[in-house]
Enzyme design. Structure first.
Site, short mmCIF file in Angstrom:
data_model
loop_
_atom_site.label_atom_id
_atom_site.label_comp_id
_atom_site.label_asym_id
_atom_site.label_seq_id
_atom_site.Cartn_x
_atom_site.Cartn_y
_atom_site.Cartn_z
N ASN A 196 -14.41 4.39 -6.85
CA ASN A 196 -13.29 3.91 -6.04
C ASN A 196 -12.71 5.05 -5.19
OD1 ASN A 196 -11.41 1.65 -5.60
ND2 ASN A 196 -9.88 2.89 -6.67
N HIS A 232 -5.85 1.63 1.81
CA HIS A 232 -4.44 1.96 2.10
C HIS A 232 -4.43 2.36 3.57
CE1 HIS A 232 -3.10 1.87 -2.04
NE2 HIS A 232 -4.11 2.65 -2.39
N GLU A 262 -7.34 -1.80 -3.13
CA GLU A 262 -5.92 -1.40 -3.17
C GLU A 262 -5.25 -1.65 -1.82
OE1 GLU A 262 -5.34 2.59 -4.69
OE2 GLU A 262 -6.90 2.37 -6.19
N ASP A 264 -3.06 -2.16 1.22
CA ASP A 264 -1.71 -2.32 1.76
C ASP A 264 -1.73 -1.80 3.18
OD1 ASP A 264 -1.55 0.45 1.14
OD2 ASP A 264 -0.19 0.14 -0.54
O1 G3I Z 1 6.02 7.27 -16.22
C1 G3I Z 1 7.18 7.73 -15.53
C2 G3I Z 1 8.36 7.05 -16.09
O2 G3I Z 1 8.50 7.38 -17.44
C3 G3I Z 1 9.60 7.46 -15.27
O3 G3I Z 1 10.69 6.69 -15.67
C4 G3I Z 1 9.36 7.24 -13.78
C5 G3I Z 1 10.51 7.76 -12.95
O4 G3I Z 1 10.11 8.13 -11.66
O5 G3I Z 1 8.20 7.90 -13.38
C6 G3I Z 1 7.09 7.36 -14.08
O6 G3I Z 1 5.83 7.78 -13.61
C7 G3I Z 1 5.52 7.41 -12.29
C8 G3I Z 1 4.47 6.29 -12.32
O7 G3I Z 1 4.00 6.05 -11.01
C9 G3I Z 1 5.01 4.99 -12.89
O8 G3I Z 1 6.06 4.51 -12.12
C10 G3I Z 1 4.94 8.65 -11.64
O9 G3I Z 1 5.96 9.59 -11.49
C11 G3I Z 1 4.35 8.31 -10.30
O10 G3I Z 1 3.66 9.45 -9.81
C12 G3I Z 1 3.37 7.18 -10.45
O11 G3I Z 1 2.86 6.89 -9.17
C13 G3I Z 1 1.69 6.10 -9.11
C14 G3I Z 1 0.55 6.95 -8.57
O12 G3I Z 1 -0.59 6.13 -8.35
C15 G3I Z 1 0.16 8.07 -9.53
O13 G3I Z 1 -0.32 7.55 -10.74
C16 G3I Z 1 1.98 4.92 -8.21
O14 G3I Z 1 2.93 4.06 -8.84
C17 G3I Z 1 0.70 4.14 -7.94
O15 G3I Z 1 0.93 3.15 -6.96
C18 G3I Z 1 -0.36 5.10 -7.42
O16 G3I Z 1 -1.55 4.35 -7.27
C19 G3I Z 1 -2.65 5.06 -6.67
C20 G3I Z 1 -3.92 4.53 -7.33
O17 G3I Z 1 -3.84 4.67 -8.72
C21 G3I Z 1 -5.16 5.25 -6.77
N1 G3I Z 1 -5.21 5.18 -5.33
C22 G3I Z 1 -4.00 5.59 -4.63
C23 G3I Z 1 -2.77 4.84 -5.16
C24 G3I Z 1 -1.53 5.24 -4.41
O18 G3I Z 1 -1.22 6.59 -4.63
#
Ligand code: G3I
Length: 345
Positions: A196, A232, A262, A264
């Site tokens: 991916n 994206h 994914e 958007d």
């Molecule tokens: O887990 C903590 C939580 O405990 C806390 O309360 C909260 C407060 O900000 O943060 C939480 O973690 C966040 C998590 O999302 C859950 O909301 C992380 O900081 C944040 O970095 C994380 O972002 C995600 C990101 O991937 C990194 O994993 C995004 O929601 C998600 O949309 C994004 O998705 C990625 C795909 O997996 C791969 N392709 C790109 C796409 C967009 O970046």
């Protein structure tokens, strides 16, 4: 003669202004997709699902594929070494099963979303291989028979076509990719296994390198079933439809499924962000992904990264971005009608 798509836009504009907040009067997108033997999916935000009943209602009403936005990533599932937390993943798997939805796994090996115990220590190559193996073994085994396809390796290639430096590549070497696929297959012989990545929807340096990598891995007998094009994109410079079709076809010729995983369509930095014309352009871009999926039998599903502007990772960067097909009040946007129209063509 007015082109067919133009009819859909005009219809979309009329419906958008006339319809109430819920899309229930319209045929569900999942039914239209199923009639074309395609999946239409959404990434799910666990907090939204638990706290917002409308979110759950629209999710199950409109989509026949569900993937966790974050709940199956390593930092969520294995926050402590060797202790696995599948509560959220299981809740989503159950929801999918109960509602006749395909459950797509995201993601096993990625350079982001890693737990602190992993990133704050150094490991030898053998130790890291063991960690990767144990993670894949435990997660894939847990969801065996419940996950229909896994994003096994996510975002391993840079824009210039080189391998991305990350803990897996730097310590294990490029063979981490092959190992991940072989181990995933070992623990579920029937699940579909995907590579991916983003910005690979059209032929360019990045997708060329991914193409050569997957071709090489396939030739070596590595079990890879598909490529996920994340999609994206921005409304200002969407992928060219002819180039995208060409790209899907070359990957399909390798014997791979070619899904959108994914989608958007960001409107970030657009001065006309409230203009109807912008929503129509956004709708056209969404429609083009679904057309490409319908026109290529190698595409099994097109998955959106969320579905409502109320919950989108894009708003972490720009709170006024609105990249999805329902607005923040769950009103279907023109993109909803254009996708429906594309399925009805
Ligand atoms: O887990 C903590 C939580 O405990 C806390 O309360 C909260 C407060 O900000 O943060 C939480 O973690 C966040 C998590 O999302 C859950 O909301 C992380 O900081 C944040 O970095 C994380 O972002 C995600 C990101 O991937 C990194 O994993 C995004 O929601 C998600 O949309 C994004 O998705 C990625 C795909 O997996 C791969 N392709 C790109 C796409 C967009 O970046």
């Amino acid at each position: 003669m007015i082109p067919r798509l133009a009819h859909i836009y005009i219809l979309g504009a009329v419906l958008w202004t006339a319809l109430p907040a819920f899309a229930s009067e319209k045929p569900a997108l999942r039914d239209l997709a199923a009639a074309k033997s395609k999946g239409i999916g959404a990434a799910v935000d666990v907090k939204a699902l638990q706290n917002d009943p409308v979110y759950a209602q629209i999710l199950t009403q409109q989509f026949n594929v569900l993937t966790p936005e974050n709940a199956l990533k390593m930092d969520w599932v294995q926050k402590k070494r060797g202790q696995f937390d599948f509560r959220a993943g299981d809740m989503l798997a159950d929801l999918a099963q109960k509602n006749g939805m395909t459950f797509k796994g995201h993601t096993l090996v990625w350079f982001r979303a890693l737990p602190e115990w992993l990133t704050e220590q150094t490991f030898t190559k053998e130790e890291l291989k063991q960690i990767m193996h144990d993670h894949i073994k435990t997660v894939v085994t847990h969801y065996k028979g419940r996950v229909q396809n896994w994003d096994v390796v996510n975002e391993a290639i840079n824009d210039d076509g080189s391998y991305r430096h990350c803990i897996w590549y730097d310590v294990i070497g490029p063979e981490y990719i092959e190992l991940a696929f072989r181990w995933a297959r070992a623990y579920d012989p029937n699940v579909l296994l995907y590579y991916n990545d983003y910005d690979a929807e059209v032929p360019n340096q990045k997708s060329d390198a991914i193409y050569l990598m997957l071709k090489d891995l396939k030739a070596k007998g590595v079990p890879i079933d598909g490529i996920g094009f994340q999609a994206h994109v921005r409304v200002q410079n969407p992928p060219n439809v002819f180039e995208m079709d060409k790209n899907l076809k070359r990957f399909a010729q390798l014997g791979l499924f070619t899904d959108f995983t994914e989608i958007d369509v960001s409107i970030i930095h657009d001065p006309n962000r409230n203009a109807i014309d912008l929503w129509m352009r956004q709708a056209e871009v969404f429609g083009n992904f679904f057309k490409a999926c319908i026109n290529n039998s190698s595409c099994t599903m097109a998955v959106l990264w969320g579905f409502t502007d109320k919950y989108t990772w894009k708003r972490d960067f720009d709170p006024s971005d609105a990249p999805l097909i329902f607005d923040a009040a769950y009103k279907p946007k023109p993109a909803f009608d254009v996708i429906a129209g594309v399925f009805n063509e």
